[in-house]
Design a protein around this motif. Sequence first.
Motif, PDB file in Angstrom:
ATOM      1  N   LEU A 182     -69.471 102.558  39.737  1.00 36.66           N
ATOM      2  CA  LEU A 182     -68.773 102.047  38.555  1.00 36.66           C
ATOM      3  C   LEU A 182     -67.771 101.004  39.028  1.00 36.66           C
ATOM      4  N   ASP A 183     -67.836  99.823  38.441  1.00 39.05           N
ATOM      5  CA  ASP A 183     -67.024  98.704  38.918  1.00 39.05           C
ATOM      6  C   ASP A 183     -66.160  98.161  37.784  1.00 39.05           C
ATOM      7  N   TRP A 184     -64.827  98.307  37.950  1.00 44.93           N
ATOM      8  CA  TRP A 184     -63.887  97.799  36.934  1.00 44.93           C
ATOM      9  C   TRP A 184     -63.182  96.519  37.392  1.00 44.93           C
ATOM     10  N   ARG A 185     -63.636  95.947  38.502  1.00 42.28           N
ATOM     11  CA  ARG A 185     -62.908  94.798  39.060  1.00 42.28           C
ATOM     12  C   ARG A 185     -62.932  93.578  38.149  1.00 42.28           C
ATOM     13  N   GLU A 186     -63.967  93.445  37.352  1.00 51.77           N
ATOM     14  CA  GLU A 186     -64.040  92.299  36.457  1.00 51.77           C
ATOM     15  C   GLU A 186     -63.749  92.687  35.000  1.00 51.77           C
ATOM     16  N   ALA A 187     -63.262  93.906  34.788  1.00 52.70           N
ATOM     17  CA  ALA A 187     -62.969  94.344  33.424  1.00 52.70           C
ATOM     18  C   ALA A 187     -61.807  93.560  32.833  1.00 52.70           C
ATOM     19  N   VAL A 188     -60.909  93.071  33.705  1.00 61.62           N
ATOM     20  CA  VAL A 188     -59.788  92.238  33.271  1.00 61.62           C
ATOM     21  C   VAL A 188     -59.867  90.914  34.015  1.00 61.62           C
ATOM     22  N   PRO A 189     -59.928  89.794  33.300  1.00 66.69           N
ATOM     23  CA  PRO A 189     -59.959  88.484  33.964  1.00 66.69           C
ATOM     24  C   PRO A 189     -58.661  88.236  34.722  1.00 66.69           C
ATOM     25  N   HIS A 190     -58.703  87.459  35.787  1.00 70.56           N
ATOM     26  CA  HIS A 190     -57.485  87.137  36.529  1.00 70.56           C
ATOM     27  C   HIS A 190     -57.496  85.654  36.894  1.00 70.56           C
ATOM     28  N   PRO A 191     -57.209  84.820  35.887  1.00 69.76           N
ATOM     29  CA  PRO A 191     -57.318  83.369  36.087  1.00 69.76           C
ATOM     30  C   PRO A 191     -56.184  82.739  36.885  1.00 69.76           C
ATOM     31  N   ASP A 192     -54.975  83.342  36.883  1.00 68.70           N
ATOM     32  CA  ASP A 192     -53.846  82.698  37.555  1.00 68.70           C
ATOM     33  C   ASP A 192     -52.884  83.745  38.077  1.00 68.70           C
ATOM     34  N   ASP A 193     -51.676  83.296  38.420  1.00 61.69           N
ATOM     35  CA  ASP A 193     -50.693  84.199  39.028  1.00 61.69           C
ATOM     36  C   ASP A 193     -49.731  84.787  38.001  1.00 61.69           C
ATOM     37  N   ARG A 194     -50.070  84.707  36.708  1.00 59.95           N
ATOM     38  CA  ARG A 194     -49.263  85.350  35.670  1.00 59.95           C
ATOM     39  C   ARG A 194     -50.186  86.066  34.698  1.00 59.95           C
ATOM     40  N   VAL A 195     -49.840  87.284  34.371  1.00 61.21           N
ATOM     41  CA  VAL A 195     -50.647  88.079  33.441  1.00 61.21           C
ATOM     42  C   VAL A 195     -50.007  88.023  32.059  1.00 61.21           C
ATOM     43  N   GLU A 196     -50.827  87.724  31.074  1.00 60.11           N
ATOM     44  CA  GLU A 196     -50.364  87.738  29.695  1.00 60.11           C
ATOM     45  C   GLU A 196     -50.933  88.978  29.020  1.00 60.11           C
ATOM     46  N   TYR A 197     -50.056  89.758  28.437  1.00 61.03           N
ATOM     47  CA  TYR A 197     -50.545  90.966  27.765  1.00 61.03           C
ATOM     48  C   TYR A 197     -49.756  91.201  26.487  1.00 61.03           C
ATOM     49  N   GLU A 198     -50.367  91.917  25.576  1.00 62.84           N
ATOM     50  CA  GLU A 198     -49.747  92.203  24.286  1.00 62.84           C
ATOM     51  C   GLU A 198     -49.998  93.645  23.909  1.00 62.84           C
ATOM     52  N   LEU A 199     -49.049  94.220  23.210  1.00 66.05           N
ATOM     53  CA  LEU A 199     -49.156  95.605  22.754  1.00 66.05           C
ATOM     54  C   LEU A 199     -49.083  95.627  21.240  1.00 66.05           C
ATOM     55  N   TRP A 200     -50.148  96.126  20.628  1.00 60.59           N
ATOM     56  CA  TRP A 200     -50.159  96.311  19.166  1.00 60.59           C
ATOM     57  C   TRP A 200     -49.643  97.711  18.902  1.00 60.59           C
ATOM     58  N   THR A 201     -48.480  97.761  18.276  1.00 59.30           N
ATOM     59  CA  THR A 201     -47.776  99.027  18.138  1.00 59.30           C
ATOM     60  C   THR A 201     -47.309  99.221  16.700  1.00 59.30           C
ATOM     61  N   ASN A 202     -46.399 100.157  16.503  1.00 59.19           N
ATOM     62  CA  ASN A 202     -45.938 100.493  15.161  1.00 59.19           C
ATOM     63  C   ASN A 202     -44.602 101.214  15.274  1.00 59.19           C
ATOM     64  N   SER A 203     -43.700 101.009  14.314  1.00 65.75           N
ATOM     65  CA  SER A 203     -42.392 101.663  14.352  1.00 65.75           C
ATOM     66  C   SER A 203     -42.400 103.023  13.685  1.00 65.75           C
ATOM     67  N   ASN A 204     -43.476 103.357  12.989  1.00 65.87           N
ATOM     68  CA  ASN A 204     -43.581 104.646  12.306  1.00 65.87           C
ATOM     69  C   ASN A 204     -43.655 105.761  13.346  1.00 65.87           C
ATOM     70  N   ASP A 205     -42.690 106.687  13.329  1.00 65.97           N
ATOM     71  CA  ASP A 205     -42.674 107.749  14.326  1.00 65.97           C
ATOM     72  C   ASP A 205     -43.061 109.114  13.755  1.00 65.97           C
ATOM     73  N   GLU A 206     -43.595 109.135  12.555  1.00 70.86           N
ATOM     74  CA  GLU A 206     -43.982 110.403  11.933  1.00 70.86           C
ATOM     75  C   GLU A 206     -45.426 110.342  11.447  1.00 70.86           C
TER      76      GLU A 206
END
Length: 632
Positions: A182-206
């Motif tokens: 099982l190979d996950w090395r290409e599961a995330v692209p790595h084009p440069d020396d900075r990673v851009e990521y985002e988190l889709w979240t929510n403030s609802n805690d109940e």
Amino acid sequence: MAGRSVVGFSLGFLVLLFSYCLISPATARFVVEKNSLTLISPDSIKGTHDSAIGNFGIPQYGGSMAGTVVYPKQNVKGCKDFQELGISFKAKPGSLPTFVLVNRGDCFFSLKVWNAQKAGASAVLVADDIEEPLITMDSPKEDSGSAKYIENITIPSALIDKDFGEKLKKAIDSGEMVNVNLDWREAVPHPDDRVEYELWTNSNDECGTKCDMLMEFVKNFKGPAQILEKGGYTQFTPHYITWYCPEAFTVSRQCKSQCINHGRYCAPDPEQDFRRGYEGKDVVIENLRQLCVFSVANESKKPWVWWDYVTDFQIRCPMKEKKYNKECADSVIKSLGLDNKKIEKCMGDPNADSKNPVLEEEQEAQVGKGSRGDVTILPTLVVNSRQYRGKLEKGAVVKAICSGFEETTEPSVCLSADIETNECLDNNGGCWHDKALNATACKDTFRGRVCECPLVDGVQFKGDGYRTCEAHGPGRCKINNGGCWHETRDGHTFSACVDTEGSKCQCPPGFKGDGVKSCEDIDECKEKKACQCPECSCKDTWGSYECTCSGDLLYIRDHDTCLSKQAAEPKSAWAAFWAIFIGLAIAAGGAYLIYKYRLRSYMDSEIRAIMAQYMPLDSQIEVPNHVSEDRA
């Protein structure tokens, strides 16, 4: 069937606003994130195949794993506990890890993986039972029972198509050794020396189990996220999902309670009950506020402050304590030193019949672009435009982000487990602090800073840790007088601090006030609380009074009265003394006479007894002398 559950709407977004709000455009497109599964042996079927990464467990992003595939003869769907059946998949020392192949159906994907993990499996492959494009295996939407084991799943899993699964089963049944990689090395692209990521979240805690998982992740991941962001290694962006209400229903009760800006931006009711608790529009407004917090923090070149705000808001403003509101949010914003006016300006008017620029961008971002696909699962993490699959767990996510760097460009945090930083050095982390005492409630931990009232010189402080911390218990008065009033005049010091557990500031006798800010001297003379006898003369002093009597009278403070100095002498006491003394003397004399009399009587009786032995006394009868006579 539970096993057929494809990715669903998580974190409480299961009720589609009771059919009043649209979910996504007709062009919605969900992208399944895949990794490569390379079959090494047998030669007859070797090659590379796609497999869909499971949305739980911990995939080995940036790495690979080789193993031997086994197909159990019992419990082929993995819905029962393998251990109870006496089946073990634990690999022998020196051998390859065991990948367990199970069939789809009859139970949750996550339960299959959990049962295999408990039996010693290193990874799980789930073979589809119908011919269809690969889907993402997700965990149950809101099942509290399954949440107990889902959090403990640590092995990776993947879904393979039906045809490939049949080939694997056939090879195993024929006695072949089936080795895969099982190979996950290409599961995330790595084009440069900075990673851009985002988190889709929510403030609802109940919103249930997944909400709790998300909140826990945000708190745990805050430390590494801020280190990566401060170092310029990553560019992070938070996102929030909203829906819109169809124009025909914007005036309905449901849309009014769940939407802002006249039905343009909506969120489901937290309790899924329109008649009680918080409403969906409360969630939309707080989501909007958190977006604006990020925007304002980003403008000030400190985007990482967003993590401080969301974690503090979770702790200080929970729904269950009825603090999920603007007032509580404003106090968090103030403690972090953010410009609240800019944030409110960014938020705009939620009652306006117009578009909100910030939320409009969010709805556009929700639709997939390029290879990313639409965001429909909450929470969703996207790294370099690829959706992360696996458990939201700090270590796993850090590894996934680090796999997005070009080789040799990884920051040191990716190469070392030591990613701690002292967040308390910057403005005490927004926590309470006292310059005079050199004390702060900020504690730096691996999970990020926490605000907890400290222990100072053996005295425990108590409070919320953010705005207030007060000394409590024994010894509290030596710490800044326990926060109570105190003052010194003419060498006399008074304090309102009472050094006992649970006590509050109380003005001492002779003073009145709140005990905290002030204690004013009581004029006992004017208030007629003392020195009220006719012969008394009163003079008020600071914290007390002085009372004198006219003439030769003496003031008795305890009785608030004046007495003559002579009358005050205890003559009656001397009289009593002499009376007692004379009485004792008489008693002693009488006792002596009685003693002499008894002694004399005793001596007389003894003398008479002695004399009676030698001569008869007049009072005694003479005793005849009997003599024996001899006759011839």
